[in-house]
Design a protein around this motif. Structure first.
Motif, PDB file in Angstrom:
ATOM      1  N   GLN A 107       0.851  -1.198   0.000  1.00  0.00           N
ATOM      2  CA  GLN A 107       0.000   0.000   0.000  1.00  0.00           C
ATOM      3  C   GLN A 107       0.886   1.247   0.000  1.00  0.00           C
ATOM      4  O   GLN A 107       1.429   1.648   1.026  1.00  0.00           O
ATOM      5  CB  GLN A 107      -0.928  -0.012   1.212  1.00  0.00           C
ATOM      6  CG  GLN A 107      -2.008  -1.086   1.141  1.00  0.00           C
ATOM      7  CD  GLN A 107      -2.883  -1.103   2.374  1.00  0.00           C
ATOM      8  OE1 GLN A 107      -2.614  -1.826   3.325  1.00  0.00           O
ATOM      9  NE2 GLN A 107      -3.930  -0.282   2.354  1.00  0.00           N
ATOM     10  N   ARG A 123      -4.866   8.830  -2.481  1.00  0.00           N
ATOM     11  CA  ARG A 123      -5.965   9.322  -3.320  1.00  0.00           C
ATOM     12  C   ARG A 123      -6.619  10.494  -2.588  1.00  0.00           C
ATOM     13  O   ARG A 123      -7.258  10.304  -1.543  1.00  0.00           O
ATOM     14  CB  ARG A 123      -6.986   8.214  -3.606  1.00  0.00           C
ATOM     15  CG  ARG A 123      -6.406   7.049  -4.393  1.00  0.00           C
ATOM     16  CD  ARG A 123      -5.969   7.461  -5.802  1.00  0.00           C
ATOM     17  NE  ARG A 123      -4.898   6.630  -6.330  1.00  0.00           N
ATOM     18  CZ  ARG A 123      -5.033   5.407  -6.842  1.00  0.00           C
ATOM     19  NH1 ARG A 123      -6.231   4.836  -6.867  1.00  0.00           N
ATOM     20  NH2 ARG A 123      -3.999   4.756  -7.304  1.00  0.00           N
ATOM     21  N   LYS A 135      -4.217   7.011 -10.962  1.00  0.00           N
ATOM     22  CA  LYS A 135      -3.016   6.194 -11.061  1.00  0.00           C
ATOM     23  C   LYS A 135      -2.003   6.676 -10.037  1.00  0.00           C
ATOM     24  O   LYS A 135      -1.894   7.885  -9.783  1.00  0.00           O
ATOM     25  CB  LYS A 135      -2.432   6.219 -12.469  1.00  0.00           C
ATOM     26  CG  LYS A 135      -2.092   7.609 -12.984  1.00  0.00           C
ATOM     27  CD  LYS A 135      -1.768   7.615 -14.475  1.00  0.00           C
ATOM     28  CE  LYS A 135      -0.484   6.901 -14.796  1.00  0.00           C
ATOM     29  NZ  LYS A 135      -0.077   7.088 -16.214  1.00  0.00           N
ATOM     30  N   GLU A 139     -12.315   4.095  -6.013  1.00  0.00           N
ATOM     31  CA  GLU A 139     -10.918   4.092  -5.579  1.00  0.00           C
ATOM     32  C   GLU A 139     -10.643   2.941  -4.603  1.00  0.00           C
ATOM     33  O   GLU A 139      -9.521   2.421  -4.535  1.00  0.00           O
ATOM     34  CB  GLU A 139     -10.563   5.422  -4.905  1.00  0.00           C
ATOM     35  CG  GLU A 139     -10.722   6.659  -5.770  1.00  0.00           C
ATOM     36  CD  GLU A 139      -9.691   6.758  -6.880  1.00  0.00           C
ATOM     37  OE1 GLU A 139      -8.821   5.870  -6.981  1.00  0.00           O
ATOM     38  OE2 GLU A 139      -9.761   7.727  -7.662  1.00  0.00           O
ATOM     39  N   GLU A 182     -11.406   0.051  -4.802  1.00  0.00           N
ATOM     40  CA  GLU A 182     -11.122  -1.196  -5.520  1.00  0.00           C
ATOM     41  C   GLU A 182      -9.618  -1.417  -5.711  1.00  0.00           C
ATOM     42  O   GLU A 182      -9.193  -2.499  -6.097  1.00  0.00           O
ATOM     43  CB  GLU A 182     -11.803  -1.168  -6.906  1.00  0.00           C
ATOM     44  CG  GLU A 182     -13.324  -1.105  -6.865  1.00  0.00           C
ATOM     45  CD  GLU A 182     -13.954  -2.434  -6.490  1.00  0.00           C
ATOM     46  OE1 GLU A 182     -13.234  -3.462  -6.532  1.00  0.00           O
ATOM     47  OE2 GLU A 182     -15.139  -2.447  -6.148  1.00  0.00           O
ATOM     48  N   ASP A 183      -8.810  -0.402  -5.442  1.00  0.00           N
ATOM     49  CA  ASP A 183      -7.363  -0.489  -5.647  1.00  0.00           C
ATOM     50  C   ASP A 183      -6.678  -0.859  -4.328  1.00  0.00           C
ATOM     51  O   ASP A 183      -6.597  -0.031  -3.413  1.00  0.00           O
ATOM     52  CB  ASP A 183      -6.831   0.848  -6.157  1.00  0.00           C
ATOM     53  CG  ASP A 183      -5.352   0.807  -6.511  1.00  0.00           C
ATOM     54  OD1 ASP A 183      -4.689  -0.197  -6.170  1.00  0.00           O
ATOM     55  OD2 ASP A 183      -4.865   1.768  -7.125  1.00  0.00           O
ATOM     56  N   GLU A 229      -3.677  -1.036  -3.568  1.00  0.00           N
ATOM     57  CA  GLU A 229      -2.397  -0.358  -3.336  1.00  0.00           C
ATOM     58  C   GLU A 229      -2.578   1.022  -2.686  1.00  0.00           C
ATOM     59  O   GLU A 229      -1.600   1.699  -2.380  1.00  0.00           O
ATOM     60  CB  GLU A 229      -1.634  -0.209  -4.651  1.00  0.00           C
ATOM     61  CG  GLU A 229      -1.133  -1.539  -5.215  1.00  0.00           C
ATOM     62  CD  GLU A 229      -0.225  -1.347  -6.407  1.00  0.00           C
ATOM     63  OE1 GLU A 229       0.925  -1.830  -6.360  1.00  0.00           O
ATOM     64  OE2 GLU A 229      -0.657  -0.700  -7.389  1.00  0.00           O
TER      65      GLU A 229
END
Length: 514
Positions: free
Chosen positions: A339, A343, A385, A418, A420-421, A423
């Motif tokens: 991680q 964001r 990204k 967001e 769903e990511d 990282e």
């Protein structure tokens, strides 16, 4: 699947009301898609994109009201039509104020008025603002999507008449202690603000209030005022007005990154005014500010502190009772090595810009719809990204929708996406209170924060949620109540955007080394 259209000729409702009604209707069972609106060209285009248009709608004009809906069962349609009537009647009953249809009728009702707030679609804003200026009225133009050449002409007219032309895209002002648009309820005092930034003006004014200081006036200029094309016309007018104002002892100038040559022109005017002044041009040069005798604010919080001190007051501490060092250790235990990313989901453009400026020193490049460098512009604004900060109040996201400070649905949807990511390490958000803002911004986001946590847990990770709340206890939403709701949902609350950013940076620096 069934589709229906209902029309009322020559029946007007304001666009924000209808957008919020549409949002409520989409929650009804059996309603797949719905739009309630005036038949403007933009709304006709939106209806076409939704596949809900027909010849009847295409023939309407901008004074006509329509409902178009895709529904599953007859009772769904009946329920929706009753709900529309209920919501619109509720809106009508909520206010006993007279709502004139035109500027001329408003002036007949209030013939001593000297300021008008204009919020109409951008294509009509220029002509309405020009009418007001020609009637010798100060203007606050909330509307965006106004052409640069139109803005310049309006501001030149205002300057020649000795008037304020705040905007276009001016979201905040405090004039004679009256908060306008998204303004906050703050103490009266001796600091005069001129801001080419709505949320920038809000952030410094509420921090000044928390520090024990107060505001004489807060004049908004619109975000493009310090561009080379506009030339800082309204910031120069604002400086002149506050220089002449006996209640203003200290000036505080706020802007996103200005054109360098216009910045120097503005700083020269502030110097010539003879009053102490503090400058927070996000990402600006301390050396240039100091060359003109100004005091440089490294952040909006820093600028507010220095302005209060220049009035002769000892600024109160804004430090929370939290042990941030211990909190940081505890929070880092929740994250996995993979991680790495931030964001930032912002409703305030200047707060987003400030976050990127402060963070980039520690974590490098940050992708955005309003990037610090052209190469960091997101290719697809809907797909983040690596490190990404989004200004959800930018025109990219508000065409055909209310500003996210009014309707948080854009941020609600983005947060779930967001999540769903796996990282992502940190979600960074602002919550902006005040008149005009959503009556419960924290309460609107809490269910989505909780749901996003569930989404991440399903992927085997936890992220950290960090936020600041821009507001006072005197605001309609109440600062403490909003903070309490967010804390209950597990959000870490810091007393300013700069402090929230600094705490986030410490987390991200640690994760980058793992």
């Amino acid at each position: 699947m069934n589709k229906s259209v209902r029309i009322q000729k020559n029946k007007y409702y304001d666009s924000v009301t209808l957008m919020l009604v549409s949002k409520e209707l989409k929650k009804l069972d059996g309603v797949n898609e719905v739009l309630v609106g005036m038949a403007t060209d933009l709304n006709k285009e939106l209806v076409g994109n939704l596949g809900l248009s027909n010849n009847e709608i295409e023939e309407l004009n901008a004074n006509d009201f329509f409902i178009t809906v895709e529904w599953e069962r007859e009772e769904n349609l009946e329920e929706l039509l009753l709900k529309v009537e209920e919501l619109l009647n509720k809106k009508d009953e909520a206010s006993d104020d007279y709502s004139p249809a035109t500027l001329s009728s408003a002036l007949k009702y209030m013939d001593d008025a000297n300021l008008v707030i204009i919020s109409v679609p951008g294509k009509y804003a220029y002509q309405e603002a020009k009418k007001a200026l020609n009637k010798n009225l100060h203007v606050m133009l909330f509307s965006d999507n106004v052409k640069v050449e139109e803005e310049k002409e309006l501001k030149e007219i205002a300057r020649d008449k000795g008037l304020l032309m705040m905007g276009p895209d001016c979201g905040t002002a405090i004039i004679n202690q009256v908060p306008l648009a998204f303004g906050n309820v703050v103490n009266k005092g001796h600091i005069g603000i001129v801001a080419a930034s709505g949320t920038g003006a809000q952030e410094v004014s509420v921090i000044i209030d928390k520090l024990g200081g107060g505001i004489s006036q807060a004049i908004g200029t619109g975000g493009r005022d310090l561009s080379k094309e506009i030339g800082g016309i309204m910031m120069l007018q604002g400086i002149k007005a506050l220089t002449e104002d006996e209640e203003t002892k200290v000036l505080l100038l706020v802007s996103k990154p200005p054109s360098p040559e216009i910045a120097e022109k503005v700083l020269q005017a502030a110097k010539d005014g003879g009053k102490p002044f503090v400058v927070s041009f996000i990402g600006g040069s301390p050396e240039v500010v100091e060359k003109y005798g100004g005091v440089y604010g490294a952040s909006l919080e820093d600028a507010a502190i220095k302005a209060v001190e220049l009035t002769g007051l000892k600024a109160k501490s804004m430090d929370s009772n939290m042990n941030l060092e211990e909190l940081l250790k505890d929070q880092l235990k929740l994250l996995k090595p993979e991680q790495k990313y931030l964001r930032g989901l912002y409703t305030g453009g200047t707060l987003c810009d400030e976050a990127m400026k402060l963070l980039s020193k520690d974590i490098g490049g940050i992708y955005s719809n309003i990037p610090l460098k052209p190469q960091l512009k997101l290719e697809n604004l809907n797909i983040s990204k690596e490190h990404t900060c989004i200004d959800l109040g930018d025109d990219d996201f508000t065409v055909g929708r209310p500003h996210p400070m009014i309707d948080p649905s854009t941020r609600q949807e983005r947060l779930l996406k967001e999540a769903e990511d796996p990282e992502v390490a940190v979600f960074l958000m602002d919550f902006v209170l005040g008149y005009g803002s959503n009556p419960d911004p924290a309460g609107e986001m809490v269910p989505f924060i909780k749901r996003s946590k569930e989404v991440m847990m399903e992927k085997g990770v936890e992220a950290l949620y960090i936020a600041s709340v821009c507001g006072t206890e005197k605001d309609p939403q109440n600062l403490r109540e909003q903070e309490a709701k967010l804390k209950e949902a597990g959000v870490i609350i810091l007393p300013s955007n700069a402090k929230a950013v600094a705490f986030s940076a410490e987390i991200l620096k640690y994760q980058a080394k793992r």
